[in-house]
Design a protein around this motif. Structure first.
Motif, PDB file in Angstrom:
ATOM      1  N   ARG A 134      65.900  37.058   7.096  1.00  0.00           N
ATOM      2  CA  ARG A 134      64.492  36.802   6.826  1.00  0.00           C
ATOM      3  C   ARG A 134      63.995  35.497   7.431  1.00  0.00           C
ATOM      4  NH1 ARG A 134      63.345  36.174   1.232  1.00  0.00           N
ATOM      5  NH2 ARG A 134      65.454  35.445   0.981  1.00  0.00           N
ATOM      6  N   GLU A 135      64.815  34.461   7.341  1.00  0.00           N
ATOM      7  CA  GLU A 135      64.368  33.156   7.812  1.00  0.00           C
ATOM      8  C   GLU A 135      65.539  32.184   7.872  1.00  0.00           C
ATOM      9  OE1 GLU A 135      62.482  30.666   4.399  1.00  0.00           O
ATOM     10  OE2 GLU A 135      61.975  32.765   3.988  1.00  0.00           O
ATOM     11  N   ILE A 136      65.284  31.049   8.465  1.00  0.00           N
ATOM     12  CA  ILE A 136      66.267  29.968   8.465  1.00  0.00           C
ATOM     13  C   ILE A 136      66.042  29.166   7.193  1.00  0.00           C
ATOM     14  CG2 ILE A 136      66.977  27.818   9.585  1.00  0.00           C
ATOM     15  CD1 ILE A 136      66.186  29.129  12.252  1.00  0.00           C
ATOM     16  N   SER A 137      67.104  28.967   6.435  1.00  0.00           N
ATOM     17  CA  SER A 137      67.023  28.177   5.208  1.00  0.00           C
ATOM     18  C   SER A 137      67.065  26.687   5.539  1.00  0.00           C
ATOM     19  CB  SER A 137      68.188  28.533   4.279  1.00  0.00           C
ATOM     20  OG  SER A 137      68.262  27.619   3.216  1.00  0.00           O
ATOM     21  N   HIS A 138      68.105  26.290   6.282  1.00  0.00           N
ATOM     22  CA  HIS A 138      68.232  24.876   6.641  1.00  0.00           C
ATOM     23  C   HIS A 138      69.189  24.702   7.817  1.00  0.00           C
ATOM     24  CE1 HIS A 138      71.703  25.392   3.892  1.00  0.00           C
ATOM     25  NE2 HIS A 138      72.287  24.509   4.703  1.00  0.00           N
ATOM     26  N   LEU A 139      69.162  23.496   8.364  1.00  0.00           N
ATOM     27  CA  LEU A 139      70.100  23.087   9.408  1.00  0.00           C
ATOM     28  C   LEU A 139      71.014  22.026   8.818  1.00  0.00           C
ATOM     29  CD1 LEU A 139      67.578  22.628  12.348  1.00  0.00           C
ATOM     30  CD2 LEU A 139      68.953  24.643  11.819  1.00  0.00           C
ATOM     31  N   GLY A 140      72.316  22.170   9.024  1.00  0.00           N
ATOM     32  CA  GLY A 140      73.285  21.190   8.535  1.00  0.00           C
ATOM     33  C   GLY A 140      73.622  20.203   9.644  1.00  0.00           C
ATOM     34  N   ILE A 141      73.570  18.927   9.312  1.00  0.00           N
ATOM     35  CA  ILE A 141      73.846  17.876  10.285  1.00  0.00           C
ATOM     36  C   ILE A 141      74.898  16.930   9.716  1.00  0.00           C
ATOM     37  CG2 ILE A 141      72.874  15.956  11.592  1.00  0.00           C
ATOM     38  CD1 ILE A 141      70.232  17.475  11.565  1.00  0.00           C
ATOM     39  N   ALA A 142      75.979  16.761  10.457  1.00  0.00           N
ATOM     40  CA  ALA A 142      77.055  15.850  10.059  1.00  0.00           C
ATOM     41  C   ALA A 142      76.664  14.424  10.448  1.00  0.00           C
ATOM     42  CB  ALA A 142      78.357  16.245  10.741  1.00  0.00           C
ATOM     43  N   VAL A 143      76.795  13.499   9.501  1.00  0.00           N
ATOM     44  CA  VAL A 143      76.481  12.095   9.763  1.00  0.00           C
ATOM     45  C   VAL A 143      77.652  11.219   9.309  1.00  0.00           C
ATOM     46  CG1 VAL A 143      73.994  12.474   9.536  1.00  0.00           C
ATOM     47  CG2 VAL A 143      75.296  11.752   7.538  1.00  0.00           C
ATOM     48  N   LYS A 144      77.777  10.073   9.935  1.00  0.00           N
ATOM     49  CA  LYS A 144      78.842   9.143   9.558  1.00  0.00           C
ATOM     50  C   LYS A 144      78.465   8.318   8.341  1.00  0.00           C
ATOM     51  CE  LYS A 144      80.771   8.628  14.172  1.00  0.00           C
ATOM     52  NZ  LYS A 144      81.016   7.725  15.292  1.00  0.00           N
ATOM     53  N   ASP A 145      77.192   7.965   8.240  1.00  0.00           N
ATOM     54  CA  ASP A 145      76.724   7.095   7.157  1.00  0.00           C
ATOM     55  C   ASP A 145      75.437   7.683   6.589  1.00  0.00           C
ATOM     56  OD1 ASP A 145      75.517   5.070   5.602  1.00  0.00           O
ATOM     57  OD2 ASP A 145      76.466   3.495   6.796  1.00  0.00           O
ATOM     58  N   LEU A 146      75.546   8.394   5.486  1.00  0.00           N
ATOM     59  CA  LEU A 146      74.405   9.078   4.888  1.00  0.00           C
ATOM     60  C   LEU A 146      73.309   8.090   4.482  1.00  0.00           C
ATOM     61  CD1 LEU A 146      73.144  11.737   3.924  1.00  0.00           C
ATOM     62  CD2 LEU A 146      74.398  11.442   1.782  1.00  0.00           C
ATOM     63  N   ASP A 147      73.686   6.985   3.885  1.00  0.00           N
ATOM     64  CA  ASP A 147      72.688   6.004   3.438  1.00  0.00           C
ATOM     65  C   ASP A 147      71.884   5.452   4.615  1.00  0.00           C
ATOM     66  OD1 ASP A 147      73.375   6.109   0.645  1.00  0.00           O
ATOM     67  OD2 ASP A 147      75.172   4.960   1.150  1.00  0.00           O
ATOM     68  N   LYS A 148      72.557   5.110   5.688  1.00  0.00           N
ATOM     69  CA  LYS A 148      71.888   4.574   6.877  1.00  0.00           C
ATOM     70  C   LYS A 148      70.968   5.630   7.502  1.00  0.00           C
ATOM     71  CE  LYS A 148      72.879   2.500  11.364  1.00  0.00           C
ATOM     72  NZ  LYS A 148      73.929   2.087  12.299  1.00  0.00           N
ATOM     73  N   THR A 149      71.457   6.856   7.594  1.00  0.00           N
ATOM     74  CA  THR A 149      70.652   7.935   8.171  1.00  0.00           C
ATOM     75  C   THR A 149      69.401   8.182   7.336  1.00  0.00           C
ATOM     76  OG1 THR A 149      72.626   8.979   9.096  1.00  0.00           O
ATOM     77  CG2 THR A 149      70.667  10.368   8.859  1.00  0.00           C
ATOM     78  N   LEU A 150      69.562   8.215   6.005  1.00  0.00           N
ATOM     79  CA  LEU A 150      68.410   8.425   5.131  1.00  0.00           C
ATOM     80  C   LEU A 150      67.416   7.272   5.229  1.00  0.00           C
ATOM     81  CD1 LEU A 150      70.034   9.959   1.944  1.00  0.00           C
ATOM     82  CD2 LEU A 150      68.535  11.101   3.595  1.00  0.00           C
ATOM     83  N   PHE A 151      67.922   6.058   5.334  1.00  0.00           N
ATOM     84  CA  PHE A 151      67.032   4.900   5.476  1.00  0.00           C
ATOM     85  C   PHE A 151      66.181   5.040   6.734  1.00  0.00           C
ATOM     86  CE2 PHE A 151      65.918   0.739   7.088  1.00  0.00           C
ATOM     87  CZ  PHE A 151      65.311   0.152   5.989  1.00  0.00           C
ATOM     88  N   VAL A 152      66.814   5.371   7.841  1.00  0.00           N
ATOM     89  CA  VAL A 152      66.087   5.511   9.108  1.00  0.00           C
ATOM     90  C   VAL A 152      65.052   6.638   9.009  1.00  0.00           C
ATOM     91  CG1 VAL A 152      66.312   6.147  11.542  1.00  0.00           C
ATOM     92  CG2 VAL A 152      67.922   4.527  10.526  1.00  0.00           C
ATOM     93  N   LEU A 153      65.465   7.795   8.493  1.00  0.00           N
ATOM     94  CA  LEU A 153      64.536   8.925   8.393  1.00  0.00           C
ATOM     95  C   LEU A 153      63.374   8.636   7.449  1.00  0.00           C
ATOM     96  CD1 LEU A 153      66.889  12.047   8.305  1.00  0.00           C
ATOM     97  CD2 LEU A 153      65.269  11.440  10.097  1.00  0.00           C
ATOM     98  N   THR A 154      63.669   8.099   6.280  1.00  0.00           N
ATOM     99  CA  THR A 154      62.602   7.884   5.303  1.00  0.00           C
ATOM    100  C   THR A 154      61.646   6.780   5.735  1.00  0.00           C
ATOM    101  OG1 THR A 154      64.010   6.429   3.962  1.00  0.00           O
ATOM    102  CG2 THR A 154      63.937   8.763   3.353  1.00  0.00           C
ATOM    103  N   HIS A 155      62.160   5.722   6.318  1.00  0.00           N
ATOM    104  CA  HIS A 155      61.286   4.619   6.725  1.00  0.00           C
ATOM    105  C   HIS A 155      60.548   4.906   8.030  1.00  0.00           C
ATOM    106  CE1 HIS A 155      63.446   2.597   3.556  1.00  0.00           C
ATOM    107  NE2 HIS A 155      62.476   1.706   3.548  1.00  0.00           N
ATOM    108  N   THR A 156      61.206   5.545   8.974  1.00  0.00           N
ATOM    109  CA  THR A 156      60.570   5.843  10.253  1.00  0.00           C
ATOM    110  C   THR A 156      59.505   6.922  10.109  1.00  0.00           C
ATOM    111  OG1 THR A 156      62.602   5.283  11.425  1.00  0.00           O
ATOM    112  CG2 THR A 156      60.985   6.554  12.642  1.00  0.00           C
ATOM    113  N   LEU A 157      59.825   7.967   9.347  1.00  0.00           N
ATOM    114  CA  LEU A 157      58.919   9.103   9.221  1.00  0.00           C
ATOM    115  C   LEU A 157      58.086   9.077   7.943  1.00  0.00           C
ATOM    116  CD1 LEU A 157      61.342  11.895  10.481  1.00  0.00           C
ATOM    117  CD2 LEU A 157      59.623  10.631  11.792  1.00  0.00           C
TER     118      LEU A 157
END
Length: 96
Positions: A3-26
């Protein structure tokens, strides 16, 4: 039927750093981080422009994600589809 794509899985080394960049940049809200102690995994689900991303940080030494991330770096891990009939969809995909 898929029916549809639910989500895309992305492997990251540092979840906190990745979330900081995504939340603050976007300008996104900070999602809840879930812990999966049995697999030494941390994950967060975040919506980006109508697309759901599942960010995965594997803190084990020998887990599949940890091994791949160590050798190849961060990046795409999986795509999750929503299906009305998983068995039938798998059968059709194998035939192609």
């Amino acid at each position: 039927m898929i029916r549809e794509i639910s989500h895309l899985g992305i492997a990251v080394k540092d979840l906190d750093k990745t979330l900081f960049v995504l939340t603050h940049t976007l300008g996104l809200a900070t999602p809840v981080i879930r812990e999966v102690p049995k697999r030494q995994l941390r994950l967060a689900v975040i919506e980006v422009a109508g697309t759901t991303l599942e960010l995965l940080e594997d803190n084990s030494h020998s887990g599949r994600l940890a091994t791949v991330t160590r050798k190849k770096g961060e990046g795409f891990d999986h795509i999750c589809f929503l299906s009305d009939n998983l068995e039938e969809d798998m059968k059709l995909l194998r035939q192609r």
